[in-house]
Enzyme design. Sequence first.
Site, PDB file in Angstrom:
ATOM      1  N   HIS A 113      85.771  49.948  19.026  1.00 27.66           N
ATOM      2  CA  HIS A 113      84.815  49.733  20.127  1.00 27.66           C
ATOM      3  C   HIS A 113      83.781  48.671  19.764  1.00 27.66           C
ATOM      4  CE1 HIS A 113      85.485  53.675  22.586  1.00 27.66           C
ATOM      5  NE2 HIS A 113      86.599  53.033  22.338  1.00 27.66           N
ATOM      6  N   HIS A 126      96.358  56.203  17.625  1.00 27.07           N
ATOM      7  CA  HIS A 126      96.383  57.532  18.245  1.00 27.07           C
ATOM      8  C   HIS A 126      97.349  58.479  17.539  1.00 27.07           C
ATOM      9  CE1 HIS A 126      94.534  56.006  22.319  1.00 27.07           C
ATOM     10  NE2 HIS A 126      93.707  55.921  21.301  1.00 27.07           N
ATOM     11  N   ARG A 157      87.888  54.599  15.611  1.00 26.86           N
ATOM     12  CA  ARG A 157      87.621  54.329  17.032  1.00 26.86           C
ATOM     13  C   ARG A 157      86.294  53.587  17.199  1.00 26.86           C
ATOM     14  NH1 ARG A 157      85.905  57.865  21.669  1.00 26.86           N
ATOM     15  NH2 ARG A 157      86.671  56.768  23.510  1.00 26.86           N
ATOM     16  N   ASN A 183      80.463  56.859  29.077  1.00 29.16           N
ATOM     17  CA  ASN A 183      80.643  57.959  28.141  1.00 29.16           C
ATOM     18  C   ASN A 183      81.754  57.746  27.141  1.00 29.16           C
ATOM     19  OD1 ASN A 183      78.682  59.700  28.503  1.00 29.16           O
ATOM     20  ND2 ASN A 183      79.835  61.182  29.698  1.00 29.16           N
TER      21      ASN A 183
END
Length: 340
Positions: free
Chosen positions: A74, A202, A70, A102
Site C-alpha cells: 500500500h 495472498h 500488505r 478503510n
Amino acid sequence: MSNKVGVISMAATAVASASVLLLFSLATPASAKLSTAYYRETCPKAEQIISDVITGKQISTPTTAAGTLRLFFHDCFVGGCDASMLISTNVFNRAERDADDNISLPGDAFDTVTRAKTALELQCPGVVSCADVLALATRDLVVTLGGPFYTVRLGRKDALASTAAAVPGNLPSPNMTMDQLIRVFAKNKMTVQDMVALSGAHTVGFSHCSQFASRIFGHNGTGGHDPTMNSKYAEELQSACANYQEDPTIAAFNDVMTPGKFDNMYYQNVLRGLGLLASDAALAADKRTRPLVELYAANQTAFFSDFTRAMEKLSLVGVKTGRKGEIRRRCDEFNNLSSS
Ligand code: HEM
Ligand SMILES: *[C@@H]1O[C@H](CO)[C@@H](O)[C@H](O)[C@H]1NC(C)=O
Ligand SMILES: *[C@@H]1O[C@H](CO)[C@@H](O)[C@H](O)[C@H]1NC(C)=O
Ligand SMILES: *[C@@H]1O[C@H](CO)[C@@H](O)[C@H](O)[C@H]1NC(C)=O
Ligand SMILES: *[C@@H]1O[C@H](CO)[C@@H](O)[C@H](O)[C@H]1NC(C)=O
Ligand SMILES: *[C@@H]1O[C@H](CO)[C@@H](O)[C@H](O)[C@H]1NC(C)=O
C-alpha cells in the site's frame, strides 16, 4: 593480501560510479541512485539490526509478516515507497493510513517498523530511513514465512507529505473488474505478470468477512454463494461469517490450505474454487491472467522467480532521493511537525 585487493577494487568502482553519476544524473530516475551498499559506511549493521528485531516480533506475533507485506504494498502504490503510509493523523492533517476506504492495516505492522527504527536510532541516529526499514523488514518477513529472498536496494528518503486524499483510486479493491485491477497496477508500471505474481502474497494472512461477504451471501441477489466457489468452502465461510455485521473483526485465512506458509498454494486454490476474494477468483476467470495462475500453480520455482522480480520492481516505485525527502526521526511523524 586479499583485503588489499578488496580495497583497491572498491576504490575503482567508486570512481567509476561517480563519473557515471556526473554524466547521467540528470537523466536517471531516483531509483537508479539506490544501492545495496548505501549504509555500508554510515550504519554497517543496519540490515542485521532490522532482521533481529523482525524475527523476534514475528515469533511473538505471527500475524506481523502478512500485515507488513500488505502495508509495504500500500505504501508503494500511494505515491511511492516512501513511508508515507506510516504517518499518523494529527491536528494538522489526516494521513494516508486513515483514508476513507478503510484499508484496515494492522497495528502489528506499524509496530514492527517502530521497533526496528528505535533499535537503529540507538546505533546510528538519523541515518536509516523509515522507507528502507519497511522495505527490508518486508523482505525478511517474506523469507521467515518460507518465501524467496530478494535484493533490496537502499537509499530511499521518507516522504514529506501524506494525505488521506491521495489514496482513492490508487489501491486495488476486491470488487474491481479485471480491467480496473490491471489499470491500478499499470499506473505503477506493473505488468499483468507482475500483478499475478504479486497477488501470490495472498498465500498468507487473512481478510475480513466484509471483503468477500457479497460472494457468499446473496450473490446476484439470489441469497446463495457465487457458483464459481467450491460449495463446501462457501458454506464454511457462511457459517464463520454469520455474525460479521455485529462483529466486524471476524476474518478468514486468505489461503485455506496452508495459511501461514509462503508457497504457491494460493494459485492451486484459485483454480479449485478456493479463492477467497472476488479479485482472487477473477485471476482464474480472465484469459489474460489464467495462464499465469496455471503456471504458478504447477511450478513454485516459476512463481518465486517472478515474485522476486516483481518485489524488486515494486520496491523501487516512486522512491525519493536527495532533497525530495528526509530521514525521519520517528516513522509516524514528519521531522517538521507542521507538515502535511
Ligand atoms: C490484486 C489486487 C489486490 C486486491 C484486490 C487485494 C485486496 C486485499 C484485501 C481486501 C485484503 C483483506 C484486508 C482485510 O480484510 O484486512 C487483502 C489482504 C492482504 N493482501 Fe491484498 N490485494 C491485492 C493485491 C495484493 C498485493 C500485490 C499484495 C502484496 C504484494 C497483497 C498482500 C496482502 C496480504 C499479505 C494480505 C493479508 C494481510 C493480513 O493478514 O494482515 N495484496 N488484500
Ligand atoms: C471503517 O472503519 C471504521 C472504524 O473501524 C468503521 O466505523 C466504518 O464503518 C468503516 N467504514 C466502512 C466503509 O467500512
Ligand atoms: C467497491 O467497494 C468499495 C468499498 O467496499 C465501494 O466503495 C465501491 O463503490 C465498490 N465499487 C464497485 C464498483 O462496486
Ligand atoms: C451472476 O453471477 C455469475 C457468476 O459470478 C455471473 O456470471 C453472472 O453474470 C451474474 N448474473 C447477474 C444477473 O448479475
Ligand atoms: C519451473 O520453472 C523454472 C523457472 O522458470 C524452470 O526453470 C523449470 O524448468 C520449470 N520446471 C518445470 C517442471 O517446468
Ligand atoms: C514546517 O512546515 C511548515 C508547513 O509546511 C512550513 O511553513 C515551515 O516553514 C516548516 N518549517 C521548517 C523549519 O522547515
